[in-house]
Design a protein around this motif. Structure first.
Motif, PDB file in Angstrom:
ATOM      1  N   GLN A 164       3.877   8.810  -3.412  1.00 45.86           N
ATOM      2  CA  GLN A 164       4.971   7.870  -4.142  1.00 45.86           C
ATOM      3  C   GLN A 164       6.931   8.866  -3.685  1.00 45.86           C
ATOM      4  OE1 GLN A 164       4.427   7.756  -8.211  1.00 45.86           O
ATOM      5  NE2 GLN A 164       4.806   9.409  -8.304  1.00 45.86           N
ATOM      6  N   VAL A 165       7.110   6.829  -3.524  1.00 45.59           N
ATOM      7  CA  VAL A 165       8.564   7.468  -3.472  1.00 45.59           C
ATOM      8  C   VAL A 165       9.229   6.045  -4.470  1.00 45.59           C
ATOM      9  CG1 VAL A 165      10.666   7.292  -2.548  1.00 45.59           C
ATOM     10  CG2 VAL A 165       8.922   8.313  -1.925  1.00 45.59           C
ATOM     11  N   ARG A 166       9.607   6.796  -6.093  1.00 43.55           N
ATOM     12  CA  ARG A 166      10.686   5.982  -6.720  1.00 43.55           C
ATOM     13  C   ARG A 166      11.851   5.608  -6.885  1.00 43.55           C
ATOM     14  NH1 ARG A 166       6.397   2.545  -8.580  1.00 43.55           N
ATOM     15  NH2 ARG A 166       4.702   3.331  -8.131  1.00 43.55           N
TER      16      ARG A 166
ATOM     17  N   TRP B 283      14.702  -0.930 -11.255  1.00 38.52           N
ATOM     18  CA  TRP B 283      14.196  -0.332 -10.200  1.00 38.52           C
ATOM     19  C   TRP B 283      13.126  -0.098  -9.319  1.00 38.52           C
ATOM     20  CZ3 TRP B 283       8.331  -0.862 -10.332  1.00 38.52           C
ATOM     21  CH2 TRP B 283       8.205  -1.418 -11.667  1.00 38.52           C
ATOM     22  N   MET B 284      12.649   0.643  -8.299  1.00 46.13           N
ATOM     23  CA  MET B 284      11.771   0.138  -7.026  1.00 46.13           C
ATOM     24  C   MET B 284      11.058   1.198  -7.331  1.00 46.13           C
ATOM     25  SD  MET B 284      14.678   0.232  -4.462  1.00 46.13           S
ATOM     26  CE  MET B 284      15.823  -1.723  -5.112  1.00 46.13           C
ATOM     27  N   GLY B 285      10.003   0.822  -5.943  1.00 47.00           N
ATOM     28  CA  GLY B 285       9.000   1.848  -5.565  1.00 47.00           C
ATOM     29  C   GLY B 285       7.924   1.594  -4.524  1.00 47.00           C
ATOM     30  N   TRP B 286       7.483   2.673  -4.071  1.00 46.89           N
ATOM     31  CA  TRP B 286       6.054   1.766  -2.946  1.00 46.89           C
ATOM     32  C   TRP B 286       5.511   3.790  -3.271  1.00 46.89           C
ATOM     33  CZ3 TRP B 286       5.235   6.515   0.412  1.00 46.89           C
ATOM     34  CH2 TRP B 286       4.193   6.898   0.514  1.00 46.89           C
ATOM     35  N   GLY B 287       4.554   3.360  -3.513  1.00 48.02           N
ATOM     36  CA  GLY B 287       3.104   4.206  -3.976  1.00 48.02           C
ATOM     37  C   GLY B 287       1.759   4.193  -2.894  1.00 48.02           C
ATOM     38  N   ARG B 288       0.657   5.017  -2.609  1.00 46.80           N
ATOM     39  CA  ARG B 288      -0.698   4.629  -2.153  1.00 46.80           C
ATOM     40  C   ARG B 288      -1.780   4.971  -3.311  1.00 46.80           C
ATOM     41  NH1 ARG B 288      -0.801   7.117   3.623  1.00 46.80           N
ATOM     42  NH2 ARG B 288       0.134   4.802   3.448  1.00 46.80           N
ATOM     43  N   ALA B 289      -2.433   4.611  -3.663  1.00 41.17           N
ATOM     44  CA  ALA B 289      -3.343   5.764  -4.551  1.00 41.17           C
ATOM     45  C   ALA B 289      -4.714   5.129  -3.565  1.00 41.17           C
ATOM     46  CB  ALA B 289      -3.729   5.023  -5.676  1.00 41.17           C
ATOM     47  N   VAL B 290      -6.035   5.582  -3.635  1.00 38.11           N
ATOM     48  CA  VAL B 290      -7.515   5.587  -3.008  1.00 38.11           C
ATOM     49  C   VAL B 290      -8.147   5.204  -4.141  1.00 38.11           C
ATOM     50  CG1 VAL B 290      -6.625   7.304  -1.105  1.00 38.11           C
ATOM     51  CG2 VAL B 290      -7.666   8.601  -2.905  1.00 38.11           C
ATOM     52  N   ILE B 291      -9.933   5.219  -3.647  1.00 38.85           N
ATOM     53  CA  ILE B 291     -10.641   4.774  -4.760  1.00 38.85           C
ATOM     54  C   ILE B 291     -12.008   6.017  -4.767  1.00 38.85           C
ATOM     55  CG2 ILE B 291     -12.335   3.749  -6.009  1.00 38.85           C
ATOM     56  CD1 ILE B 291     -10.589   1.268  -4.371  1.00 38.85           C
ATOM     57  N   THR B 292     -11.894   6.585  -5.427  1.00 35.33           N
ATOM     58  CA  THR B 292     -12.882   7.826  -5.598  1.00 35.33           C
ATOM     59  C   THR B 292     -13.842   7.051  -5.294  1.00 35.33           C
ATOM     60  OG1 THR B 292     -11.459   9.242  -7.780  1.00 35.33           O
ATOM     61  CG2 THR B 292     -13.539  10.195  -7.373  1.00 35.33           C
ATOM     62  N   PRO B 293     -14.258   7.830  -3.848  1.00 38.24           N
ATOM     63  CA  PRO B 293     -15.888   7.502  -3.666  1.00 38.24           C
ATOM     64  C   PRO B 293     -16.442   7.945  -4.708  1.00 38.24           C
ATOM     65  CG  PRO B 293     -15.573   9.626  -2.597  1.00 38.24           C
ATOM     66  CD  PRO B 293     -14.191   8.716  -3.436  1.00 38.24           C
ATOM     67  N   SER B 294     -17.798   7.065  -5.015  1.00 37.59           N
ATOM     68  CA  SER B 294     -19.346   7.550  -5.901  1.00 37.59           C
ATOM     69  C   SER B 294     -20.326   7.062  -5.306  1.00 37.59           C
ATOM     70  CB  SER B 294     -18.789   5.862  -6.556  1.00 37.59           C
ATOM     71  OG  SER B 294     -19.044   4.625  -6.234  1.00 37.59           O
TER      72      SER B 294
ATOM     73  N   SER C 163      -7.976   2.984   0.261  1.00 40.85           N
ATOM     74  CA  SER C 163      -6.636   2.700   0.168  1.00 40.85           C
ATOM     75  C   SER C 163      -5.685   1.233  -0.029  1.00 40.85           C
ATOM     76  CB  SER C 163      -6.062   3.716   1.634  1.00 40.85           C
ATOM     77  OG  SER C 163      -5.847   2.986   2.151  1.00 40.85           O
ATOM     78  N   VAL C 164      -4.933   1.652  -1.452  1.00 41.34           N
ATOM     79  CA  VAL C 164      -4.166   0.269  -1.288  1.00 41.34           C
ATOM     80  C   VAL C 164      -2.250   1.023  -1.229  1.00 41.34           C
ATOM     81  CG1 VAL C 164      -3.543  -1.124  -3.378  1.00 41.34           C
ATOM     82  CG2 VAL C 164      -5.724  -0.386  -3.539  1.00 41.34           C
ATOM     83  N   ASP C 165      -2.032   0.494  -1.170  1.00 41.03           N
ATOM     84  CA  ASP C 165      -0.310   0.623  -0.137  1.00 41.03           C
ATOM     85  C   ASP C 165      -0.144  -0.298  -1.597  1.00 41.03           C
ATOM     86  OD1 ASP C 165       0.681   2.703   2.103  1.00 41.03           O
ATOM     87  OD2 ASP C 165      -1.412   2.221   1.766  1.00 41.03           O
ATOM     88  N   THR C 166       1.148   0.314  -2.277  1.00 42.73           N
ATOM     89  CA  THR C 166       2.164  -0.926  -3.356  1.00 42.73           C
ATOM     90  C   THR C 166       3.440  -0.888  -3.302  1.00 42.73           C
ATOM     91  OG1 THR C 166      -0.190  -1.494  -4.769  1.00 42.73           O
ATOM     92  CG2 THR C 166       2.076  -2.245  -5.553  1.00 42.73           C
ATOM     93  N   TYR C 167       4.642  -1.939  -3.328  1.00 40.05           N
ATOM     94  CA  TYR C 167       5.381  -1.789  -3.166  1.00 40.05           C
ATOM     95  C   TYR C 167       5.860  -3.017  -4.744  1.00 40.05           C
ATOM     96  CZ  TYR C 167       4.257  -0.652   1.763  1.00 40.05           C
ATOM     97  OH  TYR C 167       4.962   0.124   2.907  1.00 40.05           O
ATOM     98  N   GLU C 168       6.682  -2.328  -5.326  1.00 38.52           N
ATOM     99  CA  GLU C 168       6.882  -2.795  -6.182  1.00 38.52           C
ATOM    100  C   GLU C 168       8.695  -3.109  -6.606  1.00 38.52           C
ATOM    101  OE1 GLU C 168       4.195  -1.440  -9.733  1.00 38.52           O
ATOM    102  OE2 GLU C 168       4.529  -0.241  -8.516  1.00 38.52           O
ATOM    103  N   ILE C 169       9.346  -3.462  -7.334  1.00 40.76           N
ATOM    104  CA  ILE C 169      10.521  -3.948  -7.863  1.00 40.76           C
ATOM    105  C   ILE C 169      10.338  -3.989  -9.142  1.00 40.76           C
ATOM    106  CG2 ILE C 169      10.894  -6.094  -6.684  1.00 40.76           C
ATOM    107  CD1 ILE C 169      13.270  -4.665  -6.358  1.00 40.76           C
ATOM    108  N   GLY C 170      11.223  -3.658 -10.528  1.00 36.43           N
ATOM    109  CA  GLY C 170      11.573  -4.822 -11.525  1.00 36.43           C
ATOM    110  C   GLY C 170      12.352  -4.530 -12.246  1.00 36.43           C
TER     111      GLY C 170
END
Length: 727
Positions: free
Chosen positions: A429-431, A443-454, A502-509
């Protein structure tokens, strides 16, 4: 209380200044006044820990964070954690029955939602089988909750898998702040009965102890359809308990917790008795009976925090959890060990650096079924390797540094290993946070997260069966008819070749607040979700056996197969706005609105000219809004109301036509408008309080899911609660 209403008490106090009884009465009203008129806490004063694992002012967190306070929980009329969550922006809370919910953040809501991490005091409450949450069996009492922190967007750097579109951290009260000598009893329609007992106390100079027990009984549904008339006597019984001890001495804080939950649900079930498996004893196609579904969870936890004088912190958590269920959809037991250790360096020159490591080990054991037994139930989940030791290990770092007096940059990453896939994966992540003024933040940011395999998506098979005798036939050339028994089984298979989601998300607030009277938070987001799952049909096989019921010529067995694949992707865009306003000391108004839209894409052989997987992915409500009003109309009386709105979805015409045989509304998420209200009266602090609540006013028998899911209708519910603090 107004000056006019205070005047008689002040006058009496002046005349009878020597009377301790009158003085005590006035003190009691003052205590009530102070208790009820709790001011709205400023964003700068509100402390949160979920976004960074360190205590920060909410105003200075470079992420979309919302806090639901204990006061807001009490004033919401909610009877469950899931119902409370409608108070937070960005969450879609859908009620399936009187004990069944799904909650999603910034994604499509679905029964096996695995993109939202839910925790209790930092302990994962996710079911290891499908990486989702059983909301009705969370082992926590509403009365024990200090606050609920909701972080929207990816928080995988700090918390690991499933912290993809959001994190919900339910933070309980420490032992010193827990309710003291509190008893309460509630009753309501649809056979609702609840009893609770809480107590806390100081057992030494540095140690406090608290505990509670709760028992809840209600009908499994509030649907008044005539079809359920003979099932009104069915009950759901849930029992919770918890204990907590907190020790604090100088720089050291130790917390020990122990608790659990047990749920027993009456339900009507059936067992197929296909004649081809035992033709000599066959009488009926199936046997209908009443049975009980059981699930339970026990947990124990140890937390240690050492705070140094220079601001550095060392924190450790150890949790042991055992859960089990005999449901045909989740026939498994899990024993889980969670260990997290982290050290935070807090310096003026180099900022705040957190280094941590975690380990999660889950001993999984699934029920076993013979090949015959797999055809006995309407549905059943099976797995070949019924024992597995699921292991996950991670290392993470998060660094927040001031590059100027008004600008802060946050860099972080987590490296995680999962033996279920034998893969390492990264969640960076970078914020950035910009202090515009003393009471404004950008504020603003980018992050990547993954879904735990089940194991559900990788290794399990979900089988749905239907059977009837003498219901298939063929016509011979001479006009005679041969009848056959018929069994249809759909097999939904896992897939070991799935890629990691995986999910990449860009945000600003943006945040603005005016002391403790007004605050507003705005956020916009765009996310790209890759390797989204879908089922691909694999065709089927037809078998014939001469074994059958008495009047049949044999049995036809159709086995149809579908397998999970990952050809889909989705782009999700939207935003949230949250406003809290306290125009006068005795009135607080909270409002939030959220919008999201999903655009899907598909690659691979499953796609072709068939757009239905994409259209189904995009079929979601776009608009969500909640209004919460809390009014202390008198030191002895408060009222509260919550209005929740979810817009209807607008599926593509092609998707509607695909389900034409079920009706045009089959795939539409319905519009939901619910109104909840409460009124509470307590004459004196030493008297019991009486609370009257109503849920779903004006929305009796409302279904919150599309008809394709077969949801129950939710009826209007009424409750009365008597609560008494003896100390």
């Amino acid at each position: 209380m107004s000056m006019l209403s205070r005047a008689p008490f002040l006058y009496a106090l002046c005349i009878f200044v020597s009377s301790p009884v009158i003085a005590n009465i006035d003190n009691e009203f003052d205590d009530l006044d102070a208790l009820l008129n709790m001011p709205l806490e400023s964003l700068a004063d509100t402390k949160v820990v979920t976004a960074t694992k360190t205590s920060l002012s909410l105003s200075d967190v470079p992420a979309s964070v919302h806090v639901i306070t204990s006061k807001e929980i009490e004033r919401s009329s909610a009877r469950s954690i899931a119902d409370v969550l409608i108070l937070a922006p960005g969450l879609h809370v859908a009620k399936f029955s009187d004990y069944d919910w799904t909650v999603s953040a910034r994604s499509k809501n679905q029964g096996e939602n695995n993109t939202l991490l839910v925790m209790i005091d930092g302990r994962s409450a996710v079911n290891p089988m499908y990486s989702g949450v059983n909301w009705d069996t969370l082992p926590v009492s509403l009365d024990s909750i200090d606050r609920i922190e909701v972080v929207l967007g990816p928080v995988g750097t700090m918390w690991g898998g499933n912290a993809v579109n959001g994190v919900i951290n339910i933070i309980t009260k420490d032992a010193e702040s827990a309710p003291k000598a509190q008893l309460s009893a509630s009753t309501g329609n649809f056979d609702y009965k609840e009893f609770k007992a809480h107590h806390s106390g100081q057992i030494s100079e540095n140690t406090h102890l608290s505990g509670y027990i709760e028992s809840l009984q209600h009908s499994p549904f509030t649907d008044t359809d005539e079809h359920f008339k003979e099932l009104r006597h069915l009950k759901v019984l849930t029992e919770r308990f918890g204990m907590r001890a907190d020790y604090q001495n100088l720089q050291n804080t130790v917390s020990v917790q122990f608790g659990g939950i047990q749920s027993r649900e009456d339900y009507q079930w059936l067992t197929y008795t296909p004649a081809f498996l035992d033709p000599t004893t066959h009488k009926n196609d199936y046997d209908v009976f009443l049975t009980e579904m059981n699930s339970q969870e026990l947990f124990a936890g140890f937390q240690y925090l050492h705070e140094k004088l220079n601001g550095n912190q060392w924190e450790n958590q150890l949790w042991v959890t055992h859960s089990e269920s005999d449901s045909t959809n989740e026939p498994a037991s899990f024993t889980r060990i969670d260990l997290d250790t982290r050290y935070t360096f807090n310096t003026q020159d180099w900022g705040i650096l957190t280094l941590g490591a975690n380990a999660r080990i889950i001993d999984e054991e699934y029920a076993q079924f013979s090949e015959k037994e797999q055809y006995f139930s309407p549905y059943i989940r099976t797995i070949d390797d019924h024992k597995f030791l699921n292991q996950s290990y991670g290392f993470y770092a998060n660094w927040a540094v001031d590059v100027t007096d008004s600008t802060e940059i946050t860099l972080g990453n987590r490296i995680q290993y999962a033996n279920i896939t034998e893969e390492w994966y990264s969640q960076p992540q970078v914020r950035a946070l910009q202090k515009l003024t003393d009471n404004q933040r950008l504020w603003m940011g980018w992050g990547r997260a993954v879904i735990t395999p089940s194991r559900l998506e990788l290794d399990t098979q979900f089988q749905k069966n239907s059977y009837c005798s003498s219901c298939a036939y063929t016509v011979n050339p001479d006009g005679s008819v041969n009848y056959y028994d018929y069994m249809m089984s759909y097999h939904y298979l896992g897939n070991r070749d799935l890629d990691m989601e995986s999910v990449d998300t860009y945000e600003i607030g943006y945040r603005y607040w005016q002391d403790n009277q007004f605050q507003v938070s705005l956020s916009l987001f765009y996310s790209q979700h890759d390797n989204v799952r879908a089922y691909r049909g694999l065709g089927g096989s037809r078998y014939f056996t001469p074994d059958s019921s008495q009047h049949s010529s044999g049995t036809i067995i159709d086995d149809m197969f579908a397998q999970l694949v990952d050809p889909l992707s989705q782009e999700t865009m939207g935003g949230e706005v949250s406003i809290q306003w306290q125009p006068i000391d005795v009135l607080q108004i909270n409002a939030n609105y959220s919008y999201k839209t999903i655009e899907g894409d598909c690659n691979g052989s499953i796609c072709g000219s068939n757009e239905l997987p994409i259209l189904d992915l995009e079929n979601t409500p776009h608009h969500y809004a909640t209004l919460h009003v809390m009014w202390d109309i008198h030191p002895t009386v408060w009222v509260s109301s919550v209005v929740n709105y979810v817009s209807a979805s607008e599926p593509d015409e092609a998707l509607i036509q695909a389900y034409q045989s079920y009706g045009d509304d089959y795939t539409i998420w319905p519009e939901v408008v619910t109104i909840d209200m409460s009124i509470n009266w307590q004459h004196k602090p030493t008297w019991p309080s009486i609370k009257l609540s109503a849920e779903n006013l004006g929305s009796d028998q409302l279904k919150e899911y599309p008809e394709q899911f077969g949801p129950f209708a939710n009826g209007t519910q009424y409750y009365a609660e008597l609560s008494w603090n003896f100390i």
